[in-house]
Write an enzyme that holds these catalytic residues in place. Sequence first.
Site, PDB file in Angstrom:
ATOM      1  N   ALA A 243       0.837  -1.203   0.000  1.00  0.00           N
ATOM      2  CA  ALA A 243       0.000   0.000   0.000  1.00  0.00           C
ATOM      3  C   ALA A 243       0.869   1.249   0.000  1.00  0.00           C
ATOM      4  O   ALA A 243       2.027   1.233   0.425  1.00  0.00           O
ATOM      5  CB  ALA A 243      -0.922  -0.019   1.216  1.00  0.00           C
ATOM      6  N   SER A 295      -9.214 -10.412   3.945  1.00  0.00           N
ATOM      7  CA  SER A 295      -8.774 -10.872   5.261  1.00  0.00           C
ATOM      8  C   SER A 295      -8.678 -12.383   5.289  1.00  0.00           C
ATOM      9  O   SER A 295      -9.492 -13.083   4.694  1.00  0.00           O
ATOM     10  CB  SER A 295      -9.752 -10.403   6.348  1.00  0.00           C
ATOM     11  OG  SER A 295      -9.368 -10.943   7.603  1.00  0.00           O
ATOM     12  N   LYS A 350     -12.618  -3.023   5.758  1.00  0.00           N
ATOM     13  CA  LYS A 350     -11.470  -3.872   6.111  1.00  0.00           C
ATOM     14  C   LYS A 350     -10.649  -3.231   7.219  1.00  0.00           C
ATOM     15  O   LYS A 350     -10.139  -3.908   8.123  1.00  0.00           O
ATOM     16  CB  LYS A 350     -10.602  -4.105   4.870  1.00  0.00           C
ATOM     17  CG  LYS A 350      -9.266  -4.828   5.142  1.00  0.00           C
ATOM     18  CD  LYS A 350      -9.480  -6.183   5.795  1.00  0.00           C
ATOM     19  CE  LYS A 350      -8.239  -7.067   5.718  1.00  0.00           C
ATOM     20  NZ  LYS A 350      -7.042  -6.525   6.347  1.00  0.00           N
ATOM     21  N   HIS A 353     -12.447  -3.819  10.382  1.00  0.00           N
ATOM     22  CA  HIS A 353     -12.213  -5.235  10.704  1.00  0.00           C
ATOM     23  C   HIS A 353     -10.902  -5.379  11.468  1.00  0.00           C
ATOM     24  O   HIS A 353     -10.833  -6.056  12.500  1.00  0.00           O
ATOM     25  CB  HIS A 353     -12.166  -6.048   9.399  1.00  0.00           C
ATOM     26  CG  HIS A 353     -11.580  -7.421   9.528  1.00  0.00           C
ATOM     27  ND1 HIS A 353     -10.230  -7.643   9.693  1.00  0.00           N
ATOM     28  CD2 HIS A 353     -12.153  -8.656   9.516  1.00  0.00           C
ATOM     29  CE1 HIS A 353     -10.000  -8.941   9.783  1.00  0.00           C
ATOM     30  NE2 HIS A 353     -11.150  -9.575   9.668  1.00  0.00           N
ATOM     31  N   ASN A 354      -9.854  -4.717  10.972  1.00  0.00           N
ATOM     32  CA  ASN A 354      -8.553  -4.806  11.633  1.00  0.00           C
ATOM     33  C   ASN A 354      -8.563  -4.133  12.993  1.00  0.00           C
ATOM     34  O   ASN A 354      -7.875  -4.581  13.921  1.00  0.00           O
ATOM     35  CB  ASN A 354      -7.475  -4.187  10.745  1.00  0.00           C
ATOM     36  CG  ASN A 354      -7.140  -5.076   9.562  1.00  0.00           C
ATOM     37  OD1 ASN A 354      -7.905  -5.954   9.190  1.00  0.00           O
ATOM     38  ND2 ASN A 354      -5.999  -4.838   8.944  1.00  0.00           N
ATOM     39  N   GLU A 357     -10.095  -6.493  15.269  1.00  0.00           N
ATOM     40  CA  GLU A 357      -9.077  -7.533  15.450  1.00  0.00           C
ATOM     41  C   GLU A 357      -8.048  -7.121  16.508  1.00  0.00           C
ATOM     42  O   GLU A 357      -7.668  -7.932  17.363  1.00  0.00           O
ATOM     43  CB  GLU A 357      -8.397  -7.775  14.106  1.00  0.00           C
ATOM     44  CG  GLU A 357      -7.227  -8.720  14.101  1.00  0.00           C
ATOM     45  CD  GLU A 357      -6.529  -8.717  12.748  1.00  0.00           C
ATOM     46  OE1 GLU A 357      -5.295  -8.535  12.715  1.00  0.00           O
ATOM     47  OE2 GLU A 357      -7.228  -8.879  11.718  1.00  0.00           O
TER      48      GLU A 357
END
Length: 625
Positions: A243, A295, A350, A353-354, A357
């Site tokens: 990235a 993921s 996402k 999501h992280n 997490e």
Amino acid sequence: MNSVIYITGVSGSGKSTIGKLLSENLKIPFFDGDDFHPQSNIDKMKSGLPLNDKDRQGWLLKLNDVAKAQLQKSSCVIVCSALKQAYREILKKDIEYHVKWVHLTGGFNLIFKRLNEREHHFMSSDLLQSQFDTLEPPKDAIQVDVSLKPSEIVKNIVEQMEEKSEFGLFGLGVMGKSLSRNLAQKGFRISIFNREVKGKEEHVAIDFKNKHKELENAHAFSNIEKFVNSLQTPRKIMLMVNAGKITDMVIEDLLPYLSAGDVLIDGGNSNYIKTKERYDYLKSKGIHFFGVGVSGGEEGALKGPSIMPGGDKNTYNLVKPYLESIAAKDVNNLPCCTYIGEEGSGHFVKMVHNGIEYVEMQLLAEVFTILKTMGNNPDEIADILESWKPKAQSYLLSITIDILRKKDRNEWLIHKIVDKAGNKGTGNWTTIATAQLGVPGTLIASALFARYTSFYKDERIQASKHFEITSLPVNLEIKDVLNAYQFARIINHFQGIRLVSEAGKAYNWQLNLSEIARIWTNGCIIKSDLMAELIPVLKEDDNILKHQVIINQVKLLKPSINKVVAKCMLSELAIPCLSDAVNFLNNYANSRSSANIIQAQRDYFGAHTYQRTDDATGKFYHTNW
């Protein structure tokens, strides 16, 4: 993998002629859609009346049944006008991963002339204009000009289908390699690319292709122009590169060889703001751009990850068969991949999501610390966590059990790992997003700062000598530790999902939170039984703390987390996320908070005004303190 090749186009474009020739060339069966019209449709067209959608419904479903039945035996060619996208949706129902489209194009005058020359057909040339008026040309088809000779048309089709790849994978790092193998295993013909650096990275793509049997039909490249030209149009290229600036550099390298309508898919962990910028930039050049969260790590990418695509909704159909085919499957065998929303929404989801997490990992680390302080060794802690599975099963719980049982020379490996936790930036981005959007994502921030604190290892060693903080044994019941863990997980999921919801409102993304929870039930790091329980809850409200089932759970669990946090504090045990979870709820569920003091202070030094509890109009006041 068997395929259904649908040849589409208006009547008179030569579908039947081309279809028969193509089937002979490929040595597969041929079916003419006209042969499956009910007599009522034939009679209607003979009388000079065009068919409507209702007339076509049963006919299209019949052709879909023919395709399904034939796929059990072999590939086939089916010709059908399929003028609208809605018609093509019916034709590919339940078999979309097996469908290839060929669309015959030509001018009205040429096709009108051909229709008049055709004998003994129920379709009158007078109806041709109605077909052109209805026509919605497919975006994801091989386009062939009917002015060419039939033999040239078939040669063109065969070359594009057999020699050119359907999908391109740019970048063969860990994730790129796994995704390319996954695509090949699903039967897709792919092209793979990796740069070459003399003396360092040479023959990466070809060596990787030769190493795996499933890639024997893949095309491997180290030349960008040849890679792009190896793909069917519109081209679908997934970027699996680092990235940031590298992504922009790769896009610029690809642009000279792309055509309007091609699709670039960024499968890296890009910042959603940069994804939006790239989306707008490429849109101005006629290129579609998707920011796709992936993921599941190396194993998930190979066996089935959770996939979160964001981009233009109408263009999603171009990439849907590939992404949904390689995704993990939920309990109902549906792909853990769904269209998220516009622009950078896929990468935003996402990112969150992280963030979730980060907290789930930190909570398990805190549980480990508590259970260790209670006198348990890693094997005993693993056994305790194993007993929690019926109530708190998750991917992270399972891998933590494996980690705690791992030995190195008859010693627990966990005791040999330096207590410095790294990060790749997504937790930082999530924390920034909570602040920018004004959403209290307190647990994500606490988990992030716990990692940051851990990184100051030398300073922590010095501080431990200065302050002599020694954690005392904690006297707790295992049941209370489990309940505290479950309580904090609910708060974590509330905050993360609420952040997604508020982003949707702020950026005008039409997000389906229940669907997002569903695709997080398999293939990803935060898959858990709790996530599955939230699917029906989120169909009712984006605030899970308003749902009676969740309210009852939280009320039942709260006495335990009160006890756990209190005793850990008195024992000088650091539990930032567990303590933050209960502090958050105490603040969130308080109808009269201490914020009136803060607002009074703001008015005192900055004349920022305040509202009064004895004035229901909402009027703002200022006091000369």
